[in-house]
Design a protein around this motif. Structure first.
Motif, short mmCIF file in Angstrom:
data_model
loop_
_atom_site.label_atom_id
_atom_site.label_comp_id
_atom_site.label_asym_id
_atom_site.label_seq_id
_atom_site.Cartn_x
_atom_site.Cartn_y
_atom_site.Cartn_z
N LYS A 257 0.80 -1.22 0.00
CA LYS A 257 0.00 0.00 0.00
C LYS A 257 0.84 1.27 0.00
O LYS A 257 0.39 2.31 -0.51
N TRP A 258 2.06 1.21 0.56
CA TRP A 258 2.76 2.46 0.86
C TRP A 258 4.18 2.57 0.32
O TRP A 258 4.77 3.63 0.38
N TYR A 263 6.88 -4.58 -5.55
CA TYR A 263 6.20 -5.06 -6.77
C TYR A 263 4.68 -4.90 -6.64
O TYR A 263 4.00 -4.47 -7.58
N ALA A 264 4.15 -5.25 -5.50
CA ALA A 264 2.70 -5.24 -5.32
C ALA A 264 2.11 -3.84 -5.41
O ALA A 264 0.91 -3.69 -5.72
N PHE A 265 2.91 -2.82 -5.14
CA PHE A 265 2.41 -1.44 -5.13
C PHE A 265 1.73 -1.07 -6.45
O PHE A 265 0.68 -0.44 -6.45
N ASP A 266 2.30 -1.49 -7.56
CA ASP A 266 1.76 -1.18 -8.88
C ASP A 266 0.97 -2.33 -9.49
O ASP A 266 0.47 -2.21 -10.61
N HIS A 267 0.85 -3.45 -8.78
CA HIS A 267 0.26 -4.63 -9.39
C HIS A 267 -0.94 -5.20 -8.62
O HIS A 267 -1.37 -6.31 -8.87
N ILE A 268 -1.44 -4.42 -7.67
CA ILE A 268 -2.76 -4.72 -7.09
C ILE A 268 -3.67 -3.61 -7.58
O ILE A 268 -3.51 -2.44 -7.19
N VAL A 269 -4.59 -3.95 -8.46
CA VAL A 269 -5.42 -2.94 -9.12
C VAL A 269 -6.89 -3.24 -8.86
O VAL A 269 -7.30 -4.40 -8.70
N SER A 270 -7.69 -2.19 -8.83
CA SER A 270 -9.12 -2.36 -8.60
C SER A 270 -9.85 -2.58 -9.92
O SER A 270 -9.53 -1.98 -10.94
#
Length: 355
Positions: A257-258, A263-270
């Motif tokens: 989230k922060w 990697y997950a920052f840009d690859h968890i999308v709504s």
């Protein structure tokens, strides 16, 4: 820079600063209260100031006179008589922060004692939803499905354990604080989970618990409105792009989230558009979200998080009172509702029900 998780839909839809308008006389003044935030505060705490400035702009566009006030008991008590006299509404954006974890639920009680109308949830509902174990017990008592949990200082014979993945996390922190990839424990015995809980509790000084991990789709439903008549907005799904290929657990961590280097920052999308076959599930999620709202006596605005298991059953992960507004912005955009109208409804409900 605000994290991608919290950025607005597109650059051209972002709210811009505008000057005060001259037709405000019929609308009550708004005082946005927020945490006193140090320049070197963690990113999730700094985000409180970003939201405060953003919501102030939204309300000014709706024709309100708005000012911001860092919260302290002394400052709000001193200004209370004047705020009562000009019929101000308090936009309560005070959240938990390091060394001030109890502020999130204490502030509504202070405002109520000063007879100041305020937005969002009451002390009672925030106390309930801030404590994740208390929330799960409450939902379970209302017949609302929530994943099994384990806690410290409870006889193992009284706890329901099954082998598999368990997520160890703080009992009361939000914004995924204290959660990293090692929080997920693949356990064959309950002692493995309890050991990880104890280790993290000693390291942080914060109570922890463990929740059975539901490895499935994740959804969120935002709600707003009066306590007795909430609007359940269209559900949206969190898509974990590329996680399977990288053998990453599909879950939110604090870094996801922060930390923009994660990697997950840009690859968890709504995801807001769904196939026809998902419509029954979406309707069920809205109904369950409304049930959580009433069970927890929420008001103003709240967010309910879900996981869907392999059989299609929905499980409530958390009920969040007074959450961030980013999900509301995106849900409103997907539904074709002006976000300013959502925020104004939250203010109007406060004026009507908490005066």
């Amino acid at each position: 820079m605000p994290p991608v998780y919290h950025t607005l839909l597109t650059a051209d839809t972002e709210v811009r600063r505008i000057g005060f308008r001259h037709h405000m006389s019929k609308k009550p003044p708004i005082v946005i209260i927020h945490n006193e935030v140090a320049p070197d505060a963690p990113e999730d705490v700094l985000d409180i100031l970003r939201q405060s400035a953003w919501i102030a702009d939204v309300l000014r566009e709706q024709g309100y006179e708005v000012r911001s006030l860092p919260f302290s008991i002394a400052s709000i008590a001193t200004q209370a008589p004047a705020l009562q006299q000009d019929h101000s509404i308090i936009m309560n954006l005070v959240d938990a922060s390091p060394l001030h974890e109890d502020l999130a639920y204490l502030v509504p009680g202070i405002l109520a004692s000063l007879q100041l109308p305020y937005t969002g949830c009451s002390l009672e509902s925030l106390f309930l939803t801030t404590d994740k174990i208390l929330t799960k017990r409450h939902l379970h008592a209302y017949g609302i499905a929530t994943p099994r949990w384990l806690q410290m200082h409870t006889p193992t014979s009284n706890q329901e354990f099954t082998a598999g993945p368990w997520l160890v996390k703080p009992s009361s922190d939000d914004a995924s604080q204290g959660i990293d990839e090692k929080s997920l424990v693949h356990a064959t015995e309950i002692e493995q989970v309890l050991t990880e809980m104890e280790s993290r509790q000693k390291r942080t000084g914060r109570p922890h618990f463990a929740e059975q991990f539901i490895d499935g789709r994740e959804f969120t439903v935002c709600l707003y409105g009066a306590a007795d008549n909430p609007v359940a907005m269209a559900p949206y799904e969190w898509v974990f792009e590329g996680f399977e290929e990288r053998h990453l657990p599909k879950m939110f961590t604090f870094a996801a989230k922060w930390d923009d280097s994660c990697y997950a920052f840009d690859h968890i999308v709504s995801k807001h558009a769904f196939a026809e076959e998902d419509k029954p599930l979406l309707a069920t999620l809205q109904e369950l979200a409304a049930s959580c709202w009433h069970a927890c006596k929420l008001s103003g605005y709240a967010r309910i998080d879900f996981r869907i298991d392999g059989s299609g059953k929905a499980w409530v992960l958390e009920a969040n009172g007074n959450p961030s507004f980013y999900g509301f912005f995106h849900s409103a955009a997907a539904m074709g509702i002006p976000f300013g109208e959502v925020v104004e409804t939250i203010v109007t409900v406060a004026d009507r029900h908490k005066s």
